[in-house]
Structures are given as C-alpha cells and as structure tokens.
Write an enzyme that holds these catalytic residues in place. Structure first.
Site, short mmCIF file in Angstrom:
data_model
loop_
_atom_site.label_atom_id
_atom_site.label_comp_id
_atom_site.label_asym_id
_atom_site.label_seq_id
_atom_site.Cartn_x
_atom_site.Cartn_y
_atom_site.Cartn_z
N CYS A 1 -6.23 -25.91 30.89
CA CYS A 1 -7.51 -26.18 30.21
C CYS A 1 -8.46 -26.96 31.11
O CYS A 1 -9.67 -26.87 30.97
CB CYS A 1 -7.25 -26.95 28.94
SG CYS A 1 -6.40 -28.51 29.24
N GLU B 1 -6.31 -38.04 22.27
CA GLU B 1 -4.90 -38.43 22.30
C GLU B 1 -4.67 -39.14 23.63
O GLU B 1 -5.58 -39.26 24.44
CB GLU B 1 -3.98 -37.22 22.11
CG GLU B 1 -4.17 -36.60 20.72
CD GLU B 1 -3.07 -35.62 20.29
OE1 GLU B 1 -1.89 -35.85 20.63
OE2 GLU B 1 -3.40 -34.63 19.62
P1 NAD Z 1 -4.46 -19.81 21.18
O1 NAD Z 1 -5.47 -20.60 20.45
O2 NAD Z 1 -4.56 -18.33 21.17
O3 NAD Z 1 -3.00 -20.13 20.63
C1 NAD Z 1 -2.50 -21.45 20.60
C2 NAD Z 1 -1.48 -21.56 19.49
O4 NAD Z 1 -2.13 -21.39 18.24
C3 NAD Z 1 -0.38 -20.51 19.55
O5 NAD Z 1 0.84 -21.14 19.20
C4 NAD Z 1 -0.82 -19.52 18.48
O6 NAD Z 1 0.24 -18.79 17.92
C5 NAD Z 1 -1.43 -20.44 17.45
N1 NAD Z 1 -2.41 -19.81 16.54
C6 NAD Z 1 -3.28 -18.80 16.83
N2 NAD Z 1 -4.04 -18.54 15.74
C7 NAD Z 1 -3.66 -19.40 14.76
C8 NAD Z 1 -4.06 -19.63 13.41
N3 NAD Z 1 -5.04 -18.93 12.85
N4 NAD Z 1 -3.43 -20.60 12.70
C9 NAD Z 1 -2.46 -21.34 13.26
N5 NAD Z 1 -2.02 -21.16 14.53
C10 NAD Z 1 -2.61 -20.22 15.28
O7 NAD Z 1 -4.46 -20.39 22.66
P2 NAD Z 1 -3.63 -19.84 23.91
O8 NAD Z 1 -4.19 -18.51 24.29
O9 NAD Z 1 -2.18 -19.98 23.61
O10 NAD Z 1 -3.99 -20.92 25.03
C11 NAD Z 1 -5.12 -20.85 25.85
C12 NAD Z 1 -6.25 -21.68 25.29
O11 NAD Z 1 -5.82 -23.00 25.07
C13 NAD Z 1 -7.43 -21.80 26.22
O12 NAD Z 1 -8.62 -21.71 25.48
C14 NAD Z 1 -7.29 -23.20 26.78
O13 NAD Z 1 -8.47 -23.78 27.25
C15 NAD Z 1 -6.75 -23.93 25.62
N6 NAD Z 1 -6.05 -25.15 26.04
C16 NAD Z 1 -6.63 -26.35 25.81
C17 NAD Z 1 -6.00 -27.52 26.24
C18 NAD Z 1 -6.60 -28.88 26.04
O14 NAD Z 1 -5.88 -29.85 26.19
N7 NAD Z 1 -7.86 -29.00 25.71
C19 NAD Z 1 -4.78 -27.44 26.89
C20 NAD Z 1 -4.22 -26.19 27.11
C21 NAD Z 1 -4.86 -25.04 26.67
C1 6OH Z 2 -4.19 -28.90 29.69
O1 6OH Z 2 -3.99 -27.64 29.82
C2 6OH Z 2 -3.31 -29.88 30.25
C3 6OH Z 2 -3.36 -31.18 29.95
C4 6OH Z 2 -2.34 -32.04 30.52
C5 6OH Z 2 -2.46 -33.36 30.56
O2 6OH Z 2 -3.54 -33.94 30.12
C6 6OH Z 2 -1.47 -34.25 31.16
O3 6OH Z 2 -1.82 -35.39 31.38
O4 6OH Z 2 -0.35 -33.85 31.43
#
Ligand code: NAD
Ligand code: 6OH
Length: 484
Positions: free
Chosen positions: A286, A465
């Site tokens: 992310c 967080e």
């Molecule tokens: P996603 O939103 O498709 O899925 C994440 C989780 O949500 C999965 O476990 C999925 O099954 C679940 N989910 C999907 N729809 C749902 C619903 N309607 N109700 C409940 N649960 C639901 O995300 P992804 O494709 O797995 O991950 C990539 C995305 O995550 C990117 O947009 C990335 O930027 C974001 N991300 C953000 C952070 C952060 O800390 N800000 C960290 C990592 C990833």
């Molecule tokens: C997002 O994809 C990752 C976040 C991870 C952390 O903020 C961390 O400190 O490990």
C-alpha cells in the site's frame, strides 16, 4: 491435495464448499480451502464470545503480554514453515519473506506485548466550579469480539499487526484472511495453540468478501468492532454492512503515493530508495510509490537511472535467492494492471521501459509475472496518474518549483504516504508538513517504527493504528470519576 481448514474454538474444521489456493508463480493449485458459511462464521463468533468470559478474560496484563511473547516464539520456531507458506501463496521472493514478512510478524507480537506492560492510563484531578474535587481516571477494557479482515499483499504481517494489539487489549478475534492467501493465518492458529492461547481467542474463517465469510463477519450483530486493510471500495462496502450494528471501524485502505525528488538530493540514495518504493513486492504494498515528481534539472538522469534499476530486476522463481521480482498475486490482478499499461499508452504516455509480460520458457508462463514499467509524459489528470494500479509501475513528471511539487503531490483523493528526497533538511521538514498524508518519509521509505501512528487521509483510511493508537482502538475506555 492439502486442505486448509477454518479454525474455530481451538479446532480445525473442514466441510462445506472448497476453493483453490493458487501459486502465482506457475498457476498450480497449492491446496483446497474450506469456505466458512453462515453457520461456521456464527460458530466462530460464538466461540470468541465464550472465550471472553473464560480464562482469557481473567488474565491480567502481564499474563497476556507473556502469552503474546509465546506466540512470537512459536512463529520463530516455525520460521521456515511460515516463509514457505507465504512465498507459495503470494509468489513473493523468498528473500523478502525472510527479511520482512515473517520477522515483522514476530516483532508485532513482541512490540504490542511490551507496550501493554508499559502503557499508562489517563488521570485528572478535577476542581469543579461548584467547589467539589474529584479524581478522574480511565481504565481499559476490551471491545469484545473483533472481526479482522486482511488483504493478500503482506498476509501474515498485516494480520499480526492487527491480531497482536487486539489480543493485547484482551479481545478475542475472528480473522478472515484474503481468499488469495489463506495459509499463514492457518499456520498462526497452530502457533497460537502451541503458545497455549485458550480455545476461541483466535479463530479463522476462510472465504471471499460479498456474500461470503467477509460480509458475514462484518454484518454479524455479535462482532463488536471491525478492523480492515484493503481497497478503498471494499472499505466503503464494509462501512455499510457494519453500520446497521454501529460497530467501531478502523480502515487502512489504498494509496496513490507520491515522491518528490529535489535536485539537491543524494542521487544514488534517491534512485535506490525509490526503486524499492516502486518495485518492492512487485509494487503490491500500500505504501509503494506510483507518482514521482522530479526537479527538472535532474529529470532525464533520474528517469534513466530508475529505468536501469527496473531492467536489472530478476523475475525469477520465488524460491530462488537471486529473484527480486515475483509475479502479481493473480491472473485477474495482472489483467487489471495490464489494462492500466494499455490505458497509459492510450492516454499518451511514453513507456520508458516495460509495458507488457516477460517471456519464459518454463512453467512461469502459467504464472502472473509482469514487466516493471516506467511511464512519463502524462498530464496530471490522466487516470494512470490518479488511480491506484497496485503493480510495479510509476509515472515520473518534472517540476520547477517546490510549491508546484507540493500541489501535484497533494492533488489526490488518497492520502496514505509520501517521500521527499533532498539534501536540505529544512526544506524536508517544510515540505513534509504540507503534505496531506498519514506518513511522510524524508530521504527514506518504509522505515517504520511500530509505535508510531499509521493510517491514511481521504480515501486511504479512517483512524490510526500503531503503538498507543492501536491500544486505543482495540480498547473501550471507562472513565471513573470519584468525588474526593
Ligand atoms: P480487497 O479490498 O479486495 O480485499 C481485502 C479483504 O477484504 C479480503 O480478505 C477480501 O476477501 C475482503 N473483502 C472484500 N470485499 C468484502 C466485503 N464486501 N465485505 C467484507 N470483506 C470483504 O483488497 P486486496 O485486493 O486484498 O488488497 C489490495 C488493496 O489493499 C490495495 O488497494 C491496497 O492499497 C490495499 N492495502 C492497504 C494497506 C494499508 O495499510 N493502507 C495495506 C495493504 C493493502
Ligand atoms: C502496507 O501494505 C504495509 C504496511 C506495513 C507497515 O506499516 C509496517 O510497519 O509493517
């Protein structure tokens, strides 16, 4: 064929519909995963509720902290198992899983255990206008059953970053890992058992989002709070389904992170730092940078140097120690990223390198590899500059004035992270303080202290967080006022 089961009340439970867990490096099936239906999600939530009233609910903070340290030890004991499972599920290079994902998960349990032991409470001595005196102090209580929903990019790391503070605060949890990467959440269940965590404290339900375990969990009336990391649009859907029972939510969502590179930067350090920021984990973090703004006099040299870095990446087998570029998570995600490569050309971008799929002569042709890609020449309003792509790709634009760079960096609906590269620290502070994001790095990237606040502005999230911010989210404060 290996099966991955749900983990409910201390037992691995099979049954129901199954779906395949795919290895992104070659498209092979690693395991069949048991999807939790309504009855199983219900059982998991009930088990978590019962556990709150049992032995876990009676533990003092020192004992809970000791339990979390034992979980950390149990992960360390099976370090290689966790690494192998994470690499198979995600396709990430083994060097990355060894260096980042699994060690960071261990540290998450340790940091929140220690924080819990040292965290103080608020207290105020009150002199009221009516002449009465009182002592106010707040005590921490668990929220109850916390639903935890996590993505596929850093599966164990992001799961442990939520499970550890939730447990530290005395909650019980039901976790729903991404359907793409279910393995390490199941392995964590084994570590929990080994660490003597009572049954029902940590439960895992597998499945997808809408109409499946994810949605069932977020709308469950007996789940007291939901913490979610994933896409912004999913956050919006979860907010809707959690709203009927007014649950507290914590959201870490997407980003379209910018970097500002000034001509006075340490050139080598900026190129190396930003090569990581763009390409690490195939751009599927992310915090990865997708927009670079480079001061005009440095622009051509910088584009050339980043191109060299991109072209030197090795899209090898994930288990090969030399590999530093893994595949994307799935065929569907690769289609999405490739559609942006195509769109970039349609929008008028110059494709400096990449833009397609690498050629292999082995099973990797069935995997989801993609070329690292650098774009230039797009206007700021182009969709490729505005929308999160989540692949090994960036757009680089030149700038002339500091204010212009700040304005372009801030011109986004997202606000997760940014980085600034400059030899002038005064400028570093000045620019950093004007960026509308949750995290700004100066002359570094992804250097994170787990005690510091983490989250995003705008579409990038709700709440913070990290450190005390996590303890505050995962606990209910009861303020007690005593007249003296
Ligand atoms: P996603 O939103 O498709 O899925 C994440 C989780 O949500 C999965 O476990 C999925 O099954 C679940 N989910 C999907 N729809 C749902 C619903 N309607 N109700 C409940 N649960 C639901 O995300 P992804 O494709 O797995 O991950 C990539 C995305 O995550 C990117 O947009 C990335 O930027 C974001 N991300 C953000 C952070 C952060 O800390 N800000 C960290 C990592 C990833
Ligand atoms: C997002 O994809 C990752 C976040 C991870 C952390 O903020 C961390 O400190 O490990």
């Amino acid at each position: 064929m290996k099966e991955i089961h749900n983990y409910i009340d201390g037992r691995f439970v099979s049954g129901g519909h199954e779906f395949p867990d795919i290895n992104p490096a070659d498209g092979s099936v690693i395991a069949q995963v048991c999807e939790a239906g309504e009855a199983q999600v219900d059982q998991a939530v009930s088990a978590a509720r019962r556990a709150l009233r049992g032995e876990w609910g009676r533990l003092g903070t020192a004992e809970r902290a000791a339990s979390l340290h034992r979980v950390a030890e149990a992960i360390e004991k099976r370090f290689d198992c966790f690494v192998q499972a994470e690499v198979a599920d995600t396709g990430k290079p083994i060097s990355l899983a060894r260096k980042l994902d699994v060690p960071r998960a261990v540290v998450n349990f340790r940091v929140f255990a220690d924080l819990l032991k040292t965290a103080g409470l608020e207290a105020f001595q009150t002199n009221a206008p009516n002449g009465k005196n009182a002592l106010n102090y707040a005590v921490r209580k668990p929220l109850g059953v916390v639903g935890i929903i996590t993505p596929w990019n850093l599966p164990l790391l992001l799961l442990s970053w939520k499970v550890s503070p939730a447990l530290a605060c005395g909650n019980t949890v039901v976790v729903k890992p991404s359907e793409e990467t279910p393995a390490t959440a199941a392995l964590l269940a084994e570590a929990m058992k080994e660490a003597g965590i009572p049954n029902g404290v940590y439960n895992v339900v597998h499945g997808c989002g809408p109409g499946s375990a994810g949605e069932l969990l977020t709308q469950h009336p007996d789940v007291n709070a939901v913490t979610f990391t994933g896409e912004s649009s999913t956050g919006s859907a979860i907010m809707k389904s959690a709203s009927s029972t007014v649950k507290p939510i914590s959201f870490e969502l997407g980003g379209k992170n910018a970097a500002i590179v000034f001509a006075d930067c340490d050139f080598e350090a900026a190129v190396c730092g930003l090569a990581d920021a763009v390409f690490l984990n195939s751009g599927q973090i992310c915090l990865c940078t997708e927009r670079l703004y480079v001061e005009r006099e440095l622009f051509n040299a910088f584009v050339d140097a980043l191109r060299e870095k991109a072209e030197s990446l090795i899209p090898g087998w994930p288990l090969d120690g030399q590999t530093n570029l893994g595949p994307l998570i799935s065929g569907q995600h690769r289609e999405k990223v490739l559609s942006y490569y195509k769109l970039a050309a349609e929008e008028g971008a110059a494709i400096i390198t990449g833009g397609g799929v690498p050629i292999f002569e082995d099973q990797r042709t069935r995997g989801f590899y993609i070329q690292p890609t650098i774009l230039t020449g797009l206007p700021e309003f182009a969709r490729c500059v505005k929308e999160e792509i989540f692949g090994p790709v960036c757009h680089i634009a030149p700038f002339d004035e500091e204010e212009e760079a700040i304005a372009m960096a801030n011109d986004s609906h997202y606000g997760l992270a940014a980085s600034i590269w400059t030899g002038n620290l005064k400028r570093g502070h000045r620019v950093a303080q004007q960026l509308n994001v949750g995290t700004t790095w100066v002359n570094c990237w992804f250097l994170r202290d787990l005690r510091s606040p983490f989250g995003g502005a705008g579409l990038s999230g709700i709440g913070r967080e990290g450190g005390m911010h996590s303890l505050n989210f995962y606990s209910e404060l009861n303020n007690i006022c005593i007249e003296l």
